[in-house]
Design an enzyme around this catalytic site. Sequence first.
Site, short mmCIF file in Angstrom:
data_model
loop_
_atom_site.label_atom_id
_atom_site.label_comp_id
_atom_site.label_asym_id
_atom_site.label_seq_id
_atom_site.Cartn_x
_atom_site.Cartn_y
_atom_site.Cartn_z
N SER A 128 5.12 1.56 7.88
CA SER A 128 4.77 0.61 6.84
C SER A 128 5.92 0.46 5.86
CB SER A 128 3.53 1.09 6.07
OG SER A 128 2.35 0.73 6.73
N ASP A 137 0.08 -7.58 0.80
CA ASP A 137 0.59 -6.23 1.08
C ASP A 137 2.11 -6.20 1.18
OD1 ASP A 137 0.60 -3.57 1.52
OD2 ASP A 137 -0.78 -3.60 3.20
N HIS A 195 0.82 -1.21 0.00
CA HIS A 195 0.00 0.00 0.00
C HIS A 195 0.85 1.27 0.00
CE1 HIS A 195 0.50 -0.73 4.43
NE2 HIS A 195 0.65 0.59 4.44
#
EC number: 3.4.21.-
Length: 786
Positions: A295, A218, A169
């Site tokens: 992330s 992801d 993402h």
Amino acid sequence: MCLPLLNWGQTGGLPQHIKASSLTLRAGDNIGKSSAQVITKTISEKDAIWLRLFFKDVNLGVNSTLTITSKLDGAKQILTTSNIKDWKNSSAYFNGDSVILELSIAPGETAIGLDVMELAVGDPSLQIKSQCGSVDDRVDSNDAAIGRIVPIGCTGWIITNGKLVTAGHCVSSRAEIIEFNVPKSNPDRTIVHPGPEDQYPIGNFVTPYTNQPSQANDWAVFTASANSLTGQTPIQAQGKSFNVVQSAPGNNITITGFGTDTGIDNQTQQIHTGPLSSVTNTFVRYRTDTTGGNSGSPIIDTATGNAIGVHAYGGCTGSGGSNSGERATIPAFWDAMGLDGGGNPPTDECTGDVSSFPFSESFESNLGQWKQATSGDDINWTRNSGGTPSNGTGPSAANDGSTYLYVEASGNGTGYPNKRAILNSPCLDFGSLTSPKLTFQYHMVGSAIESLAVEARTNNTGNWVSVFNRTGAQGSDWNAADVDLSSYAGEASVQLRFNAVTGDGGQGWQSDIAIDAVAIQNGTGNPDPSCPTLNFNDFQINAYANQDSSGNNSSVVSGGSGLSLSNNTWKYITLNYNVTANTVLEFDFSSSAEGEIHAVGFDDDNALTANRYFKVHGTQNYGVTNYDDYTSGTKKYTIPVGNFYTGNMNQLVFINDNDAGSGNTSIFSNVKIYEGSCGQSATAESLISALESVTPILGDESENSLLNTRIHPNPAKSRFSIYINDYVKGNINATFYSVLGRKVGQKELKPGVNIVSAQSLSLGKGIYLIRIDSEDGLSTQKLIIN
């Protein structure tokens, strides 16, 4: 059955707004064919934390350039036709609220120009942090393999083959950048960008997340283009990467990344270790502190330091839950990283047990006990005699015997670009060796030579460690390599491999790399190979930094053994060399007259580094002056470079600095570079210790051509002149300030005499400070107007 808490992706997007722009930089219609033109404009956005520019209708021709400079910190980026494509018609991030754009239009080029269509404007941030438990336990970190992805606000990291990894993402088709060596943020949490030399445009990426968003998908693997200033890729510039494994982690997990925080720690690199919560073949969960911006961080097995996956989701609370990410065991993820045969490979383990030394191979009949890699590379090494099939690359004959090994780079898509060939050694038992070493001959010539490395590991496990590396053409002759392996002394199972990569671009076929006469022995056995004199005919002589005056001021003499420099001359040759504690530089020097600086030394960029140049003559107190004792005739110098500095270098610099412009000639001849022993039977260590080990004596004068700036008359009435040295390079700008620091005027100067009217700058009676800036440095002068 208990389900895990619902998690959220941990991005920390940069606070910003996008603003349309109508700024245009275009060449004038009346520019002459032999004339250059420079157009300068400024973009300012009040209260912006940083600026980034997006362009359209770009035409930079062949030699025209766009230079962007931050007015806050002076950081620069130079864009050309080729590298602006890598940046997807955008710029780097520039700190501050104002940048200067300078379009330099090369002679003879028409219709040059571009439009600035949008500005990304950095805004103050109001985000707050969150983490596992009631206390944020993260602390500062500086892992060179981990960078910050902007503007999305994520983390990315380098793996052993040079690719990069982040969360799925975190990537998009919008032009994104990964930044390394990130500085601390401002006290109000607004981030500070590193200079453009540490920013890399993200290129292609592989992820299933964009089409099938899910936690199991992801992950993302991507590439980053070479930096537009240094020409280096992230792994080349940072010199560090993560070994990725599929094995299960231990009891603790470490996360390092660019999470949000308060104050100067916001979105700067921090690290924390916490307990493992659970692990499956797809996910790993842990109670390790992370916040938005983490992330894409590597999930690190604390016990081994290996990366086992990529962090993507937060889920910790003060009372429970866990943060999580995807493991490298996901088949598509592992395949996208392309790590089979690299990092921690399950195949190509060494076999056999070579314990009798010297162990040598010249590939006369076959590969002997060496083997082609079965995974992790693209092409094989080839046995050959005579020349290679391609003109302008490869050797004409073997170095030892009649046969050698080489990598055939011909064939777009098959031999190049960037095709890898790996040759593995058998298992080497160094249990009885006190100072093992590897010697071999290598040949690297061609217009697109990429790299040759020798790598080592023990017991068929762990990272491959580089013990030798050369990049770019290394001359038309065979070169001798002498690689110290003493750090592996006593090891019962050592494996070596030759790892060659072919060139890129349209001439990639001109990148054949060859090896011959490979031998492994104890360092106290047979003497080292003799150290040859550099033949300057094998090298291109290049102008160095911004110091070299124009004109034909250098020549190769004495059949290639000498380099003659006249007048004001700084030159370098491309020479990739790992300077160790035992490296010695030997040369003969003579000069017809004394200039300011006569010196030689290694460097790793095209910018002045005074503490690497050994001055032997001259009136200026500059560089390392321990050997500044030349008087006349020809004098031999033997300098233990390793006593002063070490590291991977790619240039050898020769200096004949004479700002007067003419009147002297210096010759550097019989130049040798070796590791202490130079063909003698004694060890390198014993010979290097016999040379003088001294503390560097550094000169206290800068090589700044602006130091000779003069103002006349001073005090002045209505007119005065500013004299600028003829050898100052690039744009020269003078900014006038009142004694209270208020800017009152600005003027562009040129080398030589500049006549200035006080009236044209509205300078009344008083005292002024003039700040003069150029590529050569900075000078501040006082001016009195009566």
